[in-house]
Design an enzyme around this catalytic site. Structure first.
Site, PDB file in Angstrom:
ATOM      1  N   GLY A 186      26.444  -0.894  42.387  1.00 18.56           N
ATOM      2  CA  GLY A 186      27.132  -0.823  41.157  1.00 18.56           C
ATOM      3  C   GLY A 186      26.534  -0.055  40.019  1.00 18.56           C
ATOM      4  O   GLY A 186      27.081  -0.129  38.846  1.00 18.56           O
ATOM      5  N   TRP A 230      26.114   3.154  39.582  1.00 17.71           N
ATOM      6  CA  TRP A 230      26.792   4.309  38.920  1.00 17.71           C
ATOM      7  C   TRP A 230      27.916   3.515  38.130  1.00 17.71           C
ATOM      8  O   TRP A 230      28.321   4.194  36.886  1.00 17.71           O
ATOM      9  CB  TRP A 230      27.354   4.974  40.027  1.00 17.71           C
ATOM     10  CG  TRP A 230      26.375   6.135  40.698  1.00 17.71           C
ATOM     11  CD1 TRP A 230      25.084   5.874  40.711  1.00 17.71           C
ATOM     12  CD2 TRP A 230      26.721   7.112  41.162  1.00 17.71           C
ATOM     13  NE1 TRP A 230      24.478   6.851  41.415  1.00 17.71           N
ATOM     14  CE2 TRP A 230      25.516   7.760  41.627  1.00 17.71           C
ATOM     15  CE3 TRP A 230      27.791   8.056  41.279  1.00 17.71           C
ATOM     16  CZ2 TRP A 230      25.337   9.056  42.302  1.00 17.71           C
ATOM     17  CZ3 TRP A 230      27.570   9.143  42.010  1.00 17.71           C
ATOM     18  CH2 TRP A 230      26.502   9.736  42.640  1.00 17.71           C
ATOM     19  N   ASP A 236      34.476   0.067  47.282  1.00 19.13           N
ATOM     20  CA  ASP A 236      33.432   0.230  48.441  1.00 19.13           C
ATOM     21  C   ASP A 236      33.863  -0.489  49.438  1.00 19.13           C
ATOM     22  O   ASP A 236      34.473  -1.361  49.274  1.00 19.13           O
ATOM     23  CB  ASP A 236      32.154  -0.380  47.798  1.00 19.13           C
ATOM     24  CG  ASP A 236      30.887   0.065  48.494  1.00 19.13           C
ATOM     25  OD1 ASP A 236      30.043   1.203  48.435  1.00 19.13           O
ATOM     26  OD2 ASP A 236      30.654  -0.432  49.552  1.00 19.13           O
ATOM     27  N   ASP A 267      37.997   0.337  52.646  1.00 18.01           N
ATOM     28  CA  ASP A 267      37.397   1.451  53.652  1.00 18.01           C
ATOM     29  C   ASP A 267      38.170   2.638  52.863  1.00 18.01           C
ATOM     30  O   ASP A 267      39.428   2.919  53.445  1.00 18.01           O
ATOM     31  CB  ASP A 267      37.772   1.056  55.010  1.00 18.01           C
ATOM     32  CG  ASP A 267      37.179   2.066  56.064  1.00 18.01           C
ATOM     33  OD1 ASP A 267      36.727   2.985  55.551  1.00 18.01           O
ATOM     34  OD2 ASP A 267      37.289   1.894  57.330  1.00 18.01           O
ATOM     35  N   ASP A 293      29.011   8.269  45.852  1.00 18.42           N
ATOM     36  CA  ASP A 293      27.889   8.214  46.296  1.00 18.42           C
ATOM     37  C   ASP A 293      28.148   7.404  47.525  1.00 18.42           C
ATOM     38  O   ASP A 293      26.871   6.765  48.298  1.00 18.42           O
ATOM     39  CB  ASP A 293      27.356   7.262  45.604  1.00 18.42           C
ATOM     40  CG  ASP A 293      25.572   7.306  45.638  1.00 18.42           C
ATOM     41  OD1 ASP A 293      25.019   8.148  46.207  1.00 18.42           O
ATOM     42  OD2 ASP A 293      25.003   6.012  45.381  1.00 18.42           O
ATOM     43  N   LYS A 301      26.994  12.981  46.379  1.00 18.00           N
ATOM     44  CA  LYS A 301      25.860  13.110  47.074  1.00 18.00           C
ATOM     45  C   LYS A 301      26.205  13.720  48.497  1.00 18.00           C
ATOM     46  O   LYS A 301      26.887  13.343  49.150  1.00 18.00           O
ATOM     47  CB  LYS A 301      25.307  11.713  47.204  1.00 18.00           C
ATOM     48  CG  LYS A 301      23.946  11.795  47.925  1.00 18.00           C
ATOM     49  CD  LYS A 301      23.414  10.278  48.157  1.00 18.00           C
ATOM     50  CE  LYS A 301      24.016   9.285  48.972  1.00 18.00           C
ATOM     51  NZ  LYS A 301      23.589   7.892  49.193  1.00 18.00           N
TER      52      LYS A 301
END
Length: 244
Positions: free
Chosen positions: A81, A83, A109, A125, A149, A189
């Site tokens: 959490g 970000w 997430d 998902d 991320d 990322k």
């Protein structure tokens, strides 16, 4: 960690050392020792962030300025959490800056994430067939920033891990193309390894500026870097009926 020297010779920096417990691998002990002595980990605890990763997005935003008051942000792979916490502050999601517009932050997430004040969090998902539509429904409109991320579970094989994270980045980019406002930003990322070249080419077609950055908070021995794509060109118009 700073500790007073009881000898009266002032203060000195003490490095926390972790004894190798029975049954714990040396690699695990070294990782734990590095975590305990990591200045970003220590700083995160002091400043209330959920992890050192918060400083990566802080440093990226300080450099590029994509998180603005009133902005609508989607954070993919948001656990734990950090970000989201940064995004809530930067887009003024809690309305703490009364003279600035209030933004919104939506986090997604695979694992459950503890609630974050000012952010809407969903467990999902993102690679499931209906994930895009669900996120768009929760968002209720266009986004100004899509951040990813996301990372797959490490396999121990560098090449495999690289391909897995690039696949996640490509899925996040496809979603960004669908929901971003014109002029919007995509941040993700990636792990260096070669397969990211196709992703770079795709982003350059769809954004006016694409930069690859390794922020100071990213560990020097890590292969991770971040791609920041700004100035989304917008969705291509649908062809007229009868056109090829």
């Amino acid at each position: 960690m700073t500790t007073k020297n009881t000898s009266g010779r002032g203060q000195r920096e003490l490095r926390v050392r972790v004894k190798t417990a029975k049954g714990r691998k040396l690699s695990s002990t070294l990782w734990l020792e590095r975590q305990l002595n990591d200045p970003y980990v220590i700083r995160a605890k002091k400043e209330g962030y959920r992890g050192r990763a918060a400083y990566k997005i802080l440093e990226l935003d300080d450099k590029f300025g994509f998180l603005k008051p009133g902005g609508r942000v989607v954070d993919l792979g948001c656990a734990p959490g950090g970000w989201c916490q940064v995004a809530v502050e930067r887009v003024n999601a809690l309305g703490q800056r009364k003279n600035k517009p209030e933004g919104t932050v939506l986090g997604v997430d695979l694992q459950e994430v503890e609630p974050i004040s000012g952010a809407e969090i969903h467990q999902l998902d993102f690679l499931s067939d209906d994930a895009d539509e669900k996120v768009k429904g929760w968002l209720g409109g266009r986004a100004d920033v899509v951040m990813s991320d996301m990372a797959a579970a490490a396999s121990g094989h560098k090449g495999t891990d690289h391909l897995r994270i690039i696949a996640l980045c490509e899925a996040a980019a496809a979603f960004a193309f669908d929901v971003l406002e014109e002029g919007g930003t995509f941040v993700a990322k990636v792990l260096a390894g070669g397969a990211e070249n196709e992703l770079q080419a795709l982003l350059k077609k769809n954004f006016t500026k694409v930069a690859n950055v390794k922020p100071p908070a990213s560990r020097a021995d890590s292969s991770e870097k971040f791609v920041v794509a700004m100035g989304f060109r917008g969705r291509a118009s649908e062809p007229e009926e009868g056109e090829a």
